[in-house]
Design a protein around this motif. Sequence first.
Motif, PDB file in Angstrom:
ATOM      1  N   THR A 122       1.768  -2.732   8.132  1.00  0.00           N
ATOM      2  CA  THR A 122       3.465  -2.525   8.407  1.00  0.00           C
ATOM      3  C   THR A 122       4.051  -2.986   9.202  1.00  0.00           C
ATOM      4  OG1 THR A 122       3.694  -0.380   8.008  1.00  0.00           O
ATOM      5  CG2 THR A 122       2.605  -1.432   5.901  1.00  0.00           C
ATOM      6  N   GLU A 176      -0.492   8.983   5.861  1.00  0.00           N
ATOM      7  CA  GLU A 176      -1.460   8.219   5.311  1.00  0.00           C
ATOM      8  C   GLU A 176      -0.787   6.718   6.401  1.00  0.00           C
ATOM      9  OE1 GLU A 176      -0.436   9.896   0.556  1.00  0.00           O
ATOM     10  OE2 GLU A 176       0.674   8.050   1.231  1.00  0.00           O
ATOM     11  N   THR A 235       3.691  -0.332  11.294  1.00  0.00           N
ATOM     12  CA  THR A 235       4.095   1.203  11.806  1.00  0.00           C
ATOM     13  C   THR A 235       3.632   1.789  12.997  1.00  0.00           C
ATOM     14  OG1 THR A 235       4.757   1.048   9.221  1.00  0.00           O
ATOM     15  CG2 THR A 235       4.428   3.172  10.663  1.00  0.00           C
ATOM     16  N   ARG A 256       0.613  -1.349   0.111  1.00  0.00           N
ATOM     17  CA  ARG A 256       0.160   0.069  -0.155  1.00  0.00           C
ATOM     18  C   ARG A 256       1.067   1.039   0.531  1.00  0.00           C
ATOM     19  NH1 ARG A 256      -4.080  -2.488   4.562  1.00  0.00           N
ATOM     20  NH2 ARG A 256      -5.522  -3.381   3.280  1.00  0.00           N
ATOM     21  N   GLY A 257       2.322   0.949   0.053  1.00  0.00           N
ATOM     22  CA  GLY A 257       2.855   1.910   0.032  1.00  0.00           C
ATOM     23  C   GLY A 257       3.098   2.776  -1.203  1.00  0.00           C
ATOM     24  N   THR A 258       3.971   4.083  -1.025  1.00  0.00           N
ATOM     25  CA  THR A 258       3.912   4.606  -2.451  1.00  0.00           C
ATOM     26  C   THR A 258       4.487   4.056  -3.034  1.00  0.00           C
ATOM     27  OG1 THR A 258       4.263   7.058  -1.399  1.00  0.00           O
ATOM     28  CG2 THR A 258       5.338   6.836  -3.688  1.00  0.00           C
ATOM     29  N   SER A 274      -1.541   2.241   6.229  1.00  0.00           N
ATOM     30  CA  SER A 274      -1.639   0.957   5.051  1.00  0.00           C
ATOM     31  C   SER A 274      -2.385  -0.196   6.422  1.00  0.00           C
ATOM     32  CB  SER A 274      -0.029   0.353   5.023  1.00  0.00           C
ATOM     33  OG  SER A 274       0.049   1.526   3.989  1.00  0.00           O
ATOM     34  N   GLY A 333      -1.832   4.597   1.826  1.00  0.00           N
ATOM     35  CA  GLY A 333      -0.110   5.009   1.243  1.00  0.00           C
ATOM     36  C   GLY A 333       0.645   5.055   3.021  1.00  0.00           C
ATOM     37  N   ASN A 334       2.289   5.331   2.673  1.00  0.00           N
ATOM     38  CA  ASN A 334       3.482   5.637   4.341  1.00  0.00           C
ATOM     39  C   ASN A 334       3.834   6.427   4.337  1.00  0.00           C
ATOM     40  OD1 ASN A 334       4.583   5.269   1.273  1.00  0.00           O
ATOM     41  ND2 ASN A 334       6.032   3.470   2.094  1.00  0.00           N
ATOM     42  N   GLU A 335       3.282   7.538   3.488  1.00  0.00           N
ATOM     43  CA  GLU A 335       3.429   8.761   3.485  1.00  0.00           C
ATOM     44  C   GLU A 335       2.827   9.522   4.709  1.00  0.00           C
ATOM     45  OE1 GLU A 335       3.828  10.926  -0.258  1.00  0.00           O
ATOM     46  OE2 GLU A 335       5.147   9.383  -1.184  1.00  0.00           O
TER      47      GLU A 335
END
Length: 690
Positions: A676, A655, A678, A310-312, A657, A650-652
């Motif tokens: 993830t 964002e 995080t 799901r990240g950028t 996931s 995303g992961n920014e």
Amino acid sequence: MKHSSPITHVILSIVLLGTLWIHAEAPDAQRQARRLRAEAAYQEMKGNLPAAIEAYRKSLEFLPDAGIEEKLRLLEAGPTGTPLTETPDESPKPMISPDPNGFYFAFEQAFSLNLPDGETLKDPHTILTDSSGRFLVLETDKDTAGIYHFDTTGNFIRRWGAPESGIDLFDYPKSMFIDGKDQVTVVNSYGSSLIQVFDIQGNLIRSFGVPGKEDHQINNPFGIAPAPDGGVFLVDGPYSSKVRVSRWDASGNYVSSFGSGGKKEGQFREPRGLAVDSKGYLYVSDRGNSRIQKFSPNGDFVTTWGKYGRGTGMISGEKLAISPMDEVLFIDSGNTRLQLFDSDGKFLSKWGCKGPDNGSFIFLRSACFSKDGMRVFTLDNTNRVQVFVRTSTPPPPTPAALAEIRRSGGLSGVKNFSVLADDSILLCHPSDGRIRIIRTDGTEFDNSAPDVGALSFAKPTAALFDASGHLWVVESAYENCRIRFFSSEMQELLAFGEFGDATHQFKEPVDAHFDPEGNLVVCDVMKSCALRFNPKGEFMGVIGQRDPGATSDFTPASNALLSYPEGIGIDTDGRIAFADKNNHSVQVFSAEGAFLFRIAPDRDTVASLSFPHDVAFDPDGRIFVADNGNDRIQVFAPEGDYILTLGQTGNEPGELSGPVKLAFGSQNILHVLDETGTLILFDLSKVSLQ
């Protein structure tokens, strides 16, 4: 030799002078025609067809062109065959000046595709534009398969292959492209002729391709793209005996192929998307390997990028589009967004998220560029076309991005956590039986460390300290389904509970919190209820019960009946909220266990929930939900009214996931753990919660 008469000389002189005058004026005429045609295209894009028609007419006075004459004829005919004489009621939306060097795409406008007689697109696969900027949509559902043609504002023009025509043109069509002559090429999965070429009126020009497993045959085709010589490139697969990219000439003859099944460079598992850039390089999206591969015009491997996630830069989808600048647009449908890369795979931009609002999507299906590459048109499952315009200005930060103050990774395997009074983090690692405390001073406690001794746990799924500093640990292993109680010196004082079907027994405890009276409330996902115990470990009763009819398919659920709740939250009044995962809702009970209300917004709305995994109350009683399926946190008032959304895929910054667990620290700081591993911290003082 006979001499010319004076009259002949005069005539020749006049012709010569006229010719010179025409050639002298030609550049100005061409410029004027181009200016008028640019103005016409601009008005057509805005939906102001009368102004577009007038500009096209004037342009033909300066420079005749058969293509413009055909365009004008079609515009004048309109979707019903009658001349258009009225300006649309709705004023055109203001245009954003596009920057050809910009990598961002800002929402510009949206409109619905208007189908006749209440029809709907059940399974739209591809959206394209013709040379006039009108839309073509390939519908792949077996009952409604065909190509649907719409004008620039979404009004229906015609359908190719309609059942009433008596001609069965399509047999599970999978993909299409349009060339510079407005000829549309479609690939079908079945039928005697798998590849069909149509003119813009929907007339079949030619067809070719025989199903089979030989090199010169086609087996389960999916993606298709134009070859430089007027032929086509074709993806055979997925689930094909020949997973490959094949090339066919304009007459339908097999030319060559490359690729095979596998995970190595140049191989495919589930190739689906196929596109060709202006230099003839091919791009293949392989859903099975979650990557995009680039090949030379001869089929030589060049490079690859992407992985599942799901990240950028991570991808989950199958379709591609190439801009006139040879940028690669990936329709990241699994993550409900668009991602833009350069031709070598360098990430450039992304936009979109789940939701019904402008700029977001409900089941993103397809996208394409305008002919100049300045705009992207998207189609989702609501028959809605959205227009995004290229710009060099980045979008403003989301509320979640403004609120985020820190994120830390490296917590893979953590399934639950709690925040201690001093903001230390207590983590549970079920797979390896670890309990960790990450203190604010940087030191750490780990039960598996040598200096701790023989302290071990069997699949710990929740851990928390009570007001006296005693540790409570929930174990969910089959042979050790129980609660353990430790002193502040980590000496075990009490253990209670066991696996079983009885009311007081556990099946799979996954979460636990203390109520205001100091009782421990344990959420059991398999029993779909919560069990309450007093500080002595004595069973006090059950809150909620299993919903025997739950199906997880967004059907309305019964109040007070739960389906696999993954987490609970308890407020200062003792109210207990369940993240009712498979019912896509939150259910709130009183301190005594009586049902109060359910939060179950309509599906695909700004407030909707999809497989919520956890719920937490802030100090003011607001309800925060880990909306796992939508990669966001949903915030509701104490009575259940929607307030706002935090996060998107995303992961920014800002964002998420797959958020799985929530907890509040001091100063109203929200801690979020996602799939993830995080941990993201949000300062809610930076967000309006009114």
